[in-house]
Design an enzyme around this catalytic site. Structure first.
Site, PDB file in Angstrom:
ATOM      1  N   ARG A  48       1.262  14.872  13.477  1.00 41.48           N
ATOM      2  CA  ARG A  48       1.724  14.577  12.114  1.00 41.48           C
ATOM      3  C   ARG A  48       1.704  15.799  11.192  1.00 41.48           C
ATOM      4  O   ARG A  48       0.922  15.884  10.249  1.00 41.48           O
ATOM      5  CB  ARG A  48       0.891  13.452  11.493  1.00 41.48           C
ATOM      6  CG  ARG A  48       1.116  12.141  12.180  1.00 41.48           C
ATOM      7  CD  ARG A  48       0.360  11.022  11.536  1.00 41.48           C
ATOM      8  NE  ARG A  48       1.093  10.363  10.475  1.00 41.48           N
ATOM      9  CZ  ARG A  48       0.686   9.248   9.873  1.00 41.48           C
ATOM     10  NH1 ARG A  48      -0.435   8.695  10.212  1.00 41.48           N
ATOM     11  NH2 ARG A  48       1.412   8.698   8.922  1.00 41.48           N
ATOM     12  N   PRO A  49       2.582  16.757  11.436  1.00 45.22           N
ATOM     13  CA  PRO A  49       2.597  17.954  10.586  1.00 45.22           C
ATOM     14  C   PRO A  49       3.156  17.667   9.185  1.00 45.22           C
ATOM     15  O   PRO A  49       3.673  16.570   8.935  1.00 45.22           O
ATOM     16  CB  PRO A  49       3.538  18.882  11.350  1.00 45.22           C
ATOM     17  CG  PRO A  49       4.414  17.994  12.157  1.00 45.22           C
ATOM     18  CD  PRO A  49       3.605  16.778  12.474  1.00 45.22           C
ATOM     19  N   ARG A  92      -4.126  10.961   4.814  1.00 48.14           N
ATOM     20  CA  ARG A  92      -3.031  11.926   4.845  1.00 48.14           C
ATOM     21  C   ARG A  92      -2.107  11.840   3.638  1.00 48.14           C
ATOM     22  O   ARG A  92      -1.544  12.842   3.200  1.00 48.14           O
ATOM     23  CB  ARG A  92      -2.176  11.687   6.082  1.00 48.14           C
ATOM     24  CG  ARG A  92      -2.731  12.206   7.352  1.00 48.14           C
ATOM     25  CD  ARG A  92      -1.729  11.934   8.446  1.00 48.14           C
ATOM     26  NE  ARG A  92      -0.398  12.386   8.043  1.00 48.14           N
ATOM     27  CZ  ARG A  92       0.052  13.630   8.167  1.00 48.14           C
ATOM     28  NH1 ARG A  92      -0.703  14.549   8.719  1.00 48.14           N
ATOM     29  NH2 ARG A  92       1.255  13.946   7.757  1.00 48.14           N
ATOM     30  N   ILE A 142       8.809   7.080  16.633  1.00 53.70           N
ATOM     31  CA  ILE A 142       8.425   7.786  15.390  1.00 53.70           C
ATOM     32  C   ILE A 142       7.215   8.691  15.628  1.00 53.70           C
ATOM     33  O   ILE A 142       7.215   9.858  15.252  1.00 53.70           O
ATOM     34  CB  ILE A 142       8.115   6.796  14.243  1.00 53.70           C
ATOM     35  CG1 ILE A 142       9.243   5.775  14.076  1.00 53.70           C
ATOM     36  CG2 ILE A 142       7.828   7.543  12.945  1.00 53.70           C
ATOM     37  CD1 ILE A 142      10.540   6.298  13.515  1.00 53.70           C
ATOM     38  N   ASP A 167       4.946   0.805  12.018  1.00 51.60           N
ATOM     39  CA  ASP A 167       3.702   0.183  11.553  1.00 51.60           C
ATOM     40  C   ASP A 167       3.561  -1.273  12.003  1.00 51.60           C
ATOM     41  O   ASP A 167       2.562  -1.928  11.687  1.00 51.60           O
ATOM     42  CB  ASP A 167       3.594   0.260  10.020  1.00 51.60           C
ATOM     43  CG  ASP A 167       3.246   1.665   9.550  1.00 51.60           C
ATOM     44  OD1 ASP A 167       2.927   2.521  10.395  1.00 51.60           O
ATOM     45  OD2 ASP A 167       3.301   1.913   8.322  1.00 51.60           O
ATOM     46  N   ARG A 176      -8.579  -0.356   5.033  1.00 52.89           N
ATOM     47  CA  ARG A 176      -7.671   0.630   4.434  1.00 52.89           C
ATOM     48  C   ARG A 176      -6.330  -0.018   4.074  1.00 52.89           C
ATOM     49  O   ARG A 176      -5.647   0.450   3.179  1.00 52.89           O
ATOM     50  CB  ARG A 176      -7.403   1.776   5.419  1.00 52.89           C
ATOM     51  CG  ARG A 176      -8.599   2.668   5.655  1.00 52.89           C
ATOM     52  CD  ARG A 176      -8.192   3.824   6.530  1.00 52.89           C
ATOM     53  NE  ARG A 176      -6.965   4.406   6.014  1.00 52.89           N
ATOM     54  CZ  ARG A 176      -6.120   5.157   6.713  1.00 52.89           C
ATOM     55  NH1 ARG A 176      -6.372   5.424   7.958  1.00 52.89           N
ATOM     56  NH2 ARG A 176      -5.046   5.651   6.165  1.00 52.89           N
ATOM     57  N   ASP A 232       5.235  20.148   7.787  1.00 52.08           N
ATOM     58  CA  ASP A 232       6.180  21.261   7.633  1.00 52.08           C
ATOM     59  C   ASP A 232       7.387  20.885   6.776  1.00 52.08           C
ATOM     60  O   ASP A 232       7.906  21.726   6.024  1.00 52.08           O
ATOM     61  CB  ASP A 232       6.643  21.747   9.024  1.00 52.08           C
ATOM     62  CG  ASP A 232       7.217  20.620   9.876  1.00 52.08           C
ATOM     63  OD1 ASP A 232       6.600  19.543   9.901  1.00 52.08           O
ATOM     64  OD2 ASP A 232       8.270  20.811  10.496  1.00 52.08           O
ATOM     65  N   LEU A 233       7.848  19.644   6.834  1.00 48.25           N
ATOM     66  CA  LEU A 233       9.033  19.258   6.048  1.00 48.25           C
ATOM     67  C   LEU A 233       8.713  19.252   4.546  1.00 48.25           C
ATOM     68  O   LEU A 233       9.569  19.594   3.723  1.00 48.25           O
ATOM     69  CB  LEU A 233       9.548  17.880   6.480  1.00 48.25           C
ATOM     70  CG  LEU A 233       9.946  17.749   7.955  1.00 48.25           C
ATOM     71  CD1 LEU A 233      10.331  16.314   8.286  1.00 48.25           C
ATOM     72  CD2 LEU A 233      11.109  18.691   8.271  1.00 48.25           C
ATOM     73  N   LYS A 275       0.832  -1.210   0.000  1.00 45.49           N
ATOM     74  CA  LYS A 275       0.000   0.000   0.000  1.00 45.49           C
ATOM     75  C   LYS A 275       0.861   1.253   0.000  1.00 45.49           C
ATOM     76  O   LYS A 275       0.642   2.172  -0.785  1.00 45.49           O
ATOM     77  CB  LYS A 275      -0.908  -0.002   1.236  1.00 45.49           C
ATOM     78  CG  LYS A 275      -1.592   1.323   1.496  1.00 45.49           C
ATOM     79  CD  LYS A 275      -2.488   1.258   2.715  1.00 45.49           C
ATOM     80  CE  LYS A 275      -1.817   1.548   4.025  1.00 45.49           C
ATOM     81  NZ  LYS A 275      -1.540   2.975   4.295  1.00 45.49           N
ATOM     82  N   ASN A 276       1.851   1.281   0.897  1.00 48.05           N
ATOM     83  CA  ASN A 276       2.627   2.510   1.057  1.00 48.05           C
ATOM     84  C   ASN A 276       3.620   2.752  -0.078  1.00 48.05           C
ATOM     85  O   ASN A 276       4.189   3.844  -0.179  1.00 48.05           O
ATOM     86  CB  ASN A 276       3.360   2.511   2.402  1.00 48.05           C
ATOM     87  CG  ASN A 276       2.402   2.749   3.560  1.00 48.05           C
ATOM     88  OD1 ASN A 276       1.225   3.035   3.345  1.00 48.05           O
ATOM     89  ND2 ASN A 276       2.901   2.625   4.782  1.00 48.05           N
TER      90      ASN A 276
HETATM   91  C1  UD1 Z   1       4.581   6.944   6.320  1.00 53.93           C
HETATM   92  C2  UD1 Z   1       3.687   5.744   6.185  1.00 53.93           C
HETATM   93  C3  UD1 Z   1       3.185   5.323   7.566  1.00 53.93           C
HETATM   94  C4  UD1 Z   1       4.368   5.076   8.497  1.00 53.93           C
HETATM   95  C5  UD1 Z   1       5.297   6.277   8.519  1.00 53.93           C
HETATM   96  C6  UD1 Z   1       6.572   6.037   9.319  1.00 53.93           C
HETATM   97  C7  UD1 Z   1       2.708   6.027   3.991  1.00 53.93           C
HETATM   98  C8  UD1 Z   1       1.500   6.344   3.207  1.00 53.93           C
HETATM   99  N1  UD1 Z   1       2.567   6.097   5.337  1.00 53.93           N
HETATM  100  O1  UD1 Z   1       3.798   8.004   6.852  1.00 53.93           O
HETATM  101  O2  UD1 Z   1       2.429   4.132   7.405  1.00 53.93           O
HETATM  102  O3  UD1 Z   1       3.889   4.858   9.812  1.00 53.93           O
HETATM  103  O4  UD1 Z   1       5.692   6.619   7.178  1.00 53.93           O
HETATM  104  O5  UD1 Z   1       7.245   4.934   8.831  1.00 53.93           O
HETATM  105  O6  UD1 Z   1       3.747   5.695   3.476  1.00 53.93           O
HETATM  106  N2  UD1 Z   1       6.938  14.723  10.442  1.00 53.93           N
HETATM  107  C9  UD1 Z   1       7.103  16.048  10.701  1.00 53.93           C
HETATM  108  N3  UD1 Z   1       6.950  16.945   9.685  1.00 53.93           N
HETATM  109  C10 UD1 Z   1       6.643  16.551   8.406  1.00 53.93           C
HETATM  110  C11 UD1 Z   1       6.498  15.178   8.149  1.00 53.93           C
HETATM  111  C12 UD1 Z   1       6.639  14.267   9.185  1.00 53.93           C
HETATM  112  O7  UD1 Z   1       7.367  16.447  11.831  1.00 53.93           O
HETATM  113  O8  UD1 Z   1       6.526  17.412   7.515  1.00 53.93           O
HETATM  114  C13 UD1 Z   1       7.076  13.741  11.552  1.00 53.93           C
HETATM  115  C14 UD1 Z   1       5.794  12.960  11.802  1.00 53.93           C
HETATM  116  O9  UD1 Z   1       4.911  13.650  12.638  1.00 53.93           O
HETATM  117  C15 UD1 Z   1       6.343  11.706  12.432  1.00 53.93           C
HETATM  118  C16 UD1 Z   1       7.682  11.502  11.729  1.00 53.93           C
HETATM  119  O10 UD1 Z   1       8.022  12.768  11.173  1.00 53.93           O
HETATM  120  O11 UD1 Z   1       6.552  11.900  13.799  1.00 53.93           O
HETATM  121  C17 UD1 Z   1       7.666  10.463  10.622  1.00 53.93           C
HETATM  122  O12 UD1 Z   1       6.606  10.741   9.730  1.00 53.93           O
HETATM  123  P1  UD1 Z   1       6.663  10.342   8.196  1.00 53.93           P
HETATM  124  O13 UD1 Z   1       7.833   9.445   7.968  1.00 53.93           O
HETATM  125  O14 UD1 Z   1       6.555  11.580   7.375  1.00 53.93           O
HETATM  126  O15 UD1 Z   1       5.346   9.503   8.031  1.00 53.93           O
HETATM  127  P2  UD1 Z   1       4.328   9.501   6.812  1.00 53.93           P
HETATM  128  O16 UD1 Z   1       5.068   9.717   5.521  1.00 53.93           O
HETATM  129  O17 UD1 Z   1       3.170  10.372   7.120  1.00 53.93           O
END
Ligand code: UD1
Length: 435
Positions: free
Chosen positions: A132-133, A103, A344, A322, A414, A135-136, A22-23
């Protein structure tokens, strides 16, 4: 709303076919926006999140069809094959109604800005597993020269003269931000370097597909990706990797019930961290000698009870967040104690009170959960608020005495394709009640 009813206590025995990831599929689908020529993706799983992404892409003007040679009803082996053609992008806005469902919708932002010079995506907002922002994602696009504003709940990004390459250092590892910026950088002028990039197998899969579309990417599989922008990408075909989280989940189902299961089409190299933990807990995971081109994994619990093992979630190649809820269900019935630390996501222990209702002994201290194994769990009506938490309750139900009813099954749908069919084919007493 559908429910799943499980009567526990049956050791699983049989074969489970692992679907496409899926991811990996979600960003690959979004990557179709980068090119005016068609992208053919094979091994797409049949899941609610995939439908959400497909609906979003259709809304942007992407034509999604089953390729002509397969339209006669064949499905191209396992999983679906889809052809995505983004010849004409008719809308660069991803509306709230679709984004709020998932998301990962934010993954269309990078491709839209790179290809069309603008993109407008509703802010995903909070969700069940922390704030889960994004911002990055936003900062990275700014580094690539986009003007980004937040307006009326939407991220509005503009780069009328196109994006230009830049060095982007991620302060923390983000799967989604790496994917979004990797896609955007393929069409940016000049060179982009992504430093401290995530290196999950899903990102490697995306990079391979982008290269097949004509992108120039070096460092694939590492935490430093160098992308030399091209003016356009072309048609390509790509097969989605097997789902390592689905693989790990069925590994745990076999381990929890004390059975022996063969996971067809699974890749052992993608679940190495999970294999190590299971090995320490008393579970034997090996590659099948007769696995065929796509491979197969054999899972068998050694004699006796599982042993408690400490687990810490980390970015790949560490133990995946996950899989945290699932290993907790397993540790709940292990001999001895286990400390499970989530690094995480904040607030990713919603399964704890539900597991406790089934008799588990778990106390949460900040980002760690201390699990004291108990000899048995008892069935109960339970529900969870996210996908992996829900499946941990299914695992608990498989070993519990009596009947467990898992409510809010739409979370499972999902991310797990026909979970009740796959488990009942291995002897589990599990059924879906509709309505
Ligand atoms: C993806 C996966 C999700 C998995 C996660 C971590 C998909 C569709 N989803 O989610 O199943 O649990 O990776 O392996 O692939 N963060 C920030 N700012 C940002 C982006 C992220 O602070 O702009 C933080 C998040 O809040 C979190 C951490 O970084 O604490 C990791 O998030 P991220 O790796 O971005 O997860 P997703 O891509 O949303």
């Amino acid at each position: 709303m559908d429910r799943i009813v499980i009567r526990g206590g049956v050791p699983l025995a049989g074969t489970v076919t692992i679907g496409g990831a899926k991811n990996a599929a979600l960003p690959l689908l979004a990557a179709s926006l980068l090119s005016a020529e068609p992208l053919v993706l094979a091994n797409i799983p049949d899941l609610a999140d995939i439908t959400t992404m497909a609906n979003l892409l259709v809304q942007h003007g992407v034509a999604i069809t089953i390729p002509a040679e397969l339209a006669s009803g064949a499905r191209g082996g396992r999983g679906r094959v889809l052809e995505l053609s983004a010849r004409h992008i008719t809308s660069t806005t991803a509306p709230y109604d679709l984004v709020r469902k998932m998301r990962a919708s934010v993954l269309v932002l990078g491709p839209l800005v790179a290809r069309c010079g603008r993109g407008r995506v509703s802010l995903p907002g909070g969700c069940a597993i922390g704030t889960r922002p994004v911002d990055l994602h936003i900062e990275g696009l700014r580094r690539l020269g986009a003007e980004v504003e937040l307006n009326e709940g939407y991220i509005e990004a503009r780069a009328p003269k196109g994006l230009r390459g830049a060095e982007i250092v991620f302060p923390c590892v983000s799967v989604g931000a790496t994917e979004n910026l990797l896609m955007a950088a393929t069409l940016a002028a000049g060179e982009t370097v992504l430093i401290n990039a995530a290196r999950e197998p899903e990102i490697t899969d995306l990079a391979h597909c982008l290269v097949a579309m004509g992108a120039r990417i070096e460092g694939i599989g590492s935490d430093r990706l160098t992308i030399r922008g091209v003016t356009s990408l072309h048609a390509a075909r790509h097969r989605v990797i097997p789902d390592r989280i689905e693989t790990g989940t069925y590994m745990m189902a076999a381990a929890a019930t004390g059975g022996e299961v063969r996971l067809e089409g699974a890749r052992l190299d993608h679940v190495e961290a999970v294999r190590r933990i299971l090995d320490a807990a008393g579970v034997c995971v090996t590659e099948a000698a007769d696995g065929g081109p796509e491979g197969a994994i054999l899972v068998r619990r050694r004699n006796g009870r599982l042993a408690g093992v400490d687990v810490m979630t980390e970015p790949y190649p560490g133990f995946p967040t996950d899989m945290q809820a699932q290993i907790m269900a397993l540790m709940a019935i292990a001999e001895g104690a286990s400390m499970i630390t989530e690094t995480i996501f904040e607030n990713r222990f919603m399964h704890v009170p539900e597991l406790a209702r089934m008799g588990a002994n778990i106390t949460v201290h900040g980002a760690s959960a201390l699990v004291r194994g108990v000899p048995r769990l008892t069935g109960a009506p339970v529900m969870a608020t996210d996908l992996r938490a829900s499946v941990s309750l299914v695992l608990a139900g498989l070993v519990a005495d009596g009947e467990t009813t898992v409510n809010r099954v739409y979370h499972l749908d999902r991310g797990y394709e026909r979970i009740e069919d796959k488990l009942s084919a291995c002897g589990a007493r599990i059924e879906r009640l509709r309505g």
